[in-house]
Enzyme design. Sequence first.
Site, PDB file in Angstrom:
ATOM      1  N   GLY A  96     -82.414  67.329 -93.335  1.00 32.32           N
ATOM      2  CA  GLY A  96     -82.828  65.569 -93.759  1.00 32.32           C
ATOM      3  C   GLY A  96     -83.766  65.949 -93.467  1.00 32.32           C
ATOM      4  N   ARG A 124     -76.994  62.955 -99.744  1.00 32.93           N
ATOM      5  CA  ARG A 124     -77.431  62.442 -99.428  1.00 32.93           C
ATOM      6  C   ARG A 124     -78.792  61.267 -99.533  1.00 32.93           C
ATOM      7  NH1 ARG A 124     -78.798  66.093 -93.839  1.00 32.93           N
ATOM      8  NH2 ARG A 124     -78.236  63.842 -92.868  1.00 32.93           N
ATOM      9  N   ASP A 319     -74.153  62.697 -82.770  1.00 36.56           N
ATOM     10  CA  ASP A 319     -74.077  63.760 -83.852  1.00 36.56           C
ATOM     11  C   ASP A 319     -72.691  64.947 -82.276  1.00 36.56           C
ATOM     12  OD1 ASP A 319     -75.855  64.338 -84.837  1.00 36.56           O
ATOM     13  OD2 ASP A 319     -77.572  65.442 -83.648  1.00 36.56           O
ATOM     14  N   ARG A 350     -68.911  62.597 -91.892  1.00 37.79           N
ATOM     15  CA  ARG A 350     -68.011  63.043 -90.477  1.00 37.79           C
ATOM     16  C   ARG A 350     -67.523  62.725 -90.340  1.00 37.79           C
ATOM     17  NH1 ARG A 350     -73.466  65.005 -87.539  1.00 37.79           N
ATOM     18  NH2 ARG A 350     -73.358  67.113 -88.680  1.00 37.79           N
ATOM     19  N   ARG A 391     -71.693  71.256 -87.361  1.00 43.97           N
ATOM     20  CA  ARG A 391     -71.054  70.742 -85.927  1.00 43.97           C
ATOM     21  C   ARG A 391     -69.697  70.860 -86.505  1.00 43.97           C
ATOM     22  NH1 ARG A 391     -75.329  69.900 -83.445  1.00 43.97           N
ATOM     23  NH2 ARG A 391     -77.388  68.688 -84.174  1.00 43.97           N
ATOM     24  N   LYS A 416     -77.495  76.892 -89.718  1.00 47.93           N
ATOM     25  CA  LYS A 416     -78.098  75.444 -90.385  1.00 47.93           C
ATOM     26  C   LYS A 416     -78.826  74.706 -89.092  1.00 47.93           C
ATOM     27  CE  LYS A 416     -78.426  70.348 -91.140  1.00 47.93           C
ATOM     28  NZ  LYS A 416     -78.777  70.370 -92.516  1.00 47.93           N
TER      29      LYS A 416
END
Length: 431
Positions: A96, A124, A319, A350, A391, A416
């Site tokens: 991103g 995105r 995050d 998420r 994540r 990533k």
Amino acid sequence: MSRIRIKKITHPFNAVVEVPGSKSVTNRALLLAALSNEECTLNGVLFSDDSRHFITCLLSLGFKMQVNEVERYVTVKGCDGNIPKKEATIDVGSAGTAARFLTSMLALSDGTYTINASEQMKRRPMLPLFEALESLGASFTYLEEKGHLPVKVVGARVGGKIPANKVYIDISKSTQFLSALLMTAPMLQDGLKVQITSKKTSGSYINITMNMMRQFGCEVFHNESVYDVPADEHYRSSTYQIEPDVSAACYFYGAAAITGGRALVKNVHSNVMQGDMKFLDVLKQLGCAVTEEREGICVTGPYNGEFNGIDIDMNDFSDQTMTLAAIAPFAKTSTTIRNIGHIRLQESDRIKSIVTELTNLGIEVKEYEDRIDITPGKIKPGVVGTHDDHRMAMAFALIGLVVDGIEIDDYECCGKTFENYFQVLDYACRQ
């Protein structure tokens, strides 16, 4: 896809670990170094999927670089706001930061470029940034879906044109849009004034951006919803040290919390500028002790890993939503995580990913548009789907330290940002 089984530990977590450099700082530093007016050496660079895509893109654009993954440094020959190649094709992958930052750089240039991306990045949001850059004089041709990558961009300075110096933008979907505009503003002859039109006007990642711009010699003036980068600003820095990744450090701090153990992460200190440092305050509210030692910050979990749940607004350090969500089932009371609607538009939705995986493990979770409520319960063994989200993979691995039979599917997606995370976690568990 590959799968890894997390080994339950029978003792409190007790480890000293070292984490890679920050992705957010690494990719900002790569951009600022490329736009600077001198050669700059970046030390402590994170080498991961995202940063490698960023480096490859800069090379494709003609920047001269020396890359040393063993010693973790990159030297970039800055071109003072100019791009060496006036025509090129780049691929930002799933990054991103690369997608937003490099799109802005190319859009304010005097060249014509094609920007490709992974299927994940194609989904995105990009439209607010495209529209803002068009208002400055760039033009975009959408090669697939309107408002999304891939695109062909004709820079605002093609043919000697002088771009506009004021822009309006909504940053509710991503603060990276603002960071991209601010960092590339010195490319413009007359500077840039950015007027934010959304309710959200600032954030921790924007603070990182402004701090780093100042460290590279460029001033940003901020007054409520207006950001101003003056004319005739130039980046300059011969060396720059990348901070360790606080986001990565928090997984080990979380391990200490749920086991009543201890985690010290080297070189993480209270003066780092990353917003995820706020997660340490969350851990304090969960009963953890947080101390700063010579080597780094240390978190000691509550006795026997027992703690109450929390009601918390995580908008500015979202995050860590997945980390808290992985910890929450072990609390004695419910946990509510608020004001996180924007994380639906990141590597995965998420919120839905958290709800799906905790539900599959037997935990009751209530889903709302911008919050989740997690009720503690007995976790059953199972396979955690990562939704191609690094994540999710790293945070939900913590559950397996306490509950036997937890497997992480497609665990390699953590490449990533932290490609050897599971090796580091396994080693830490054996200390």
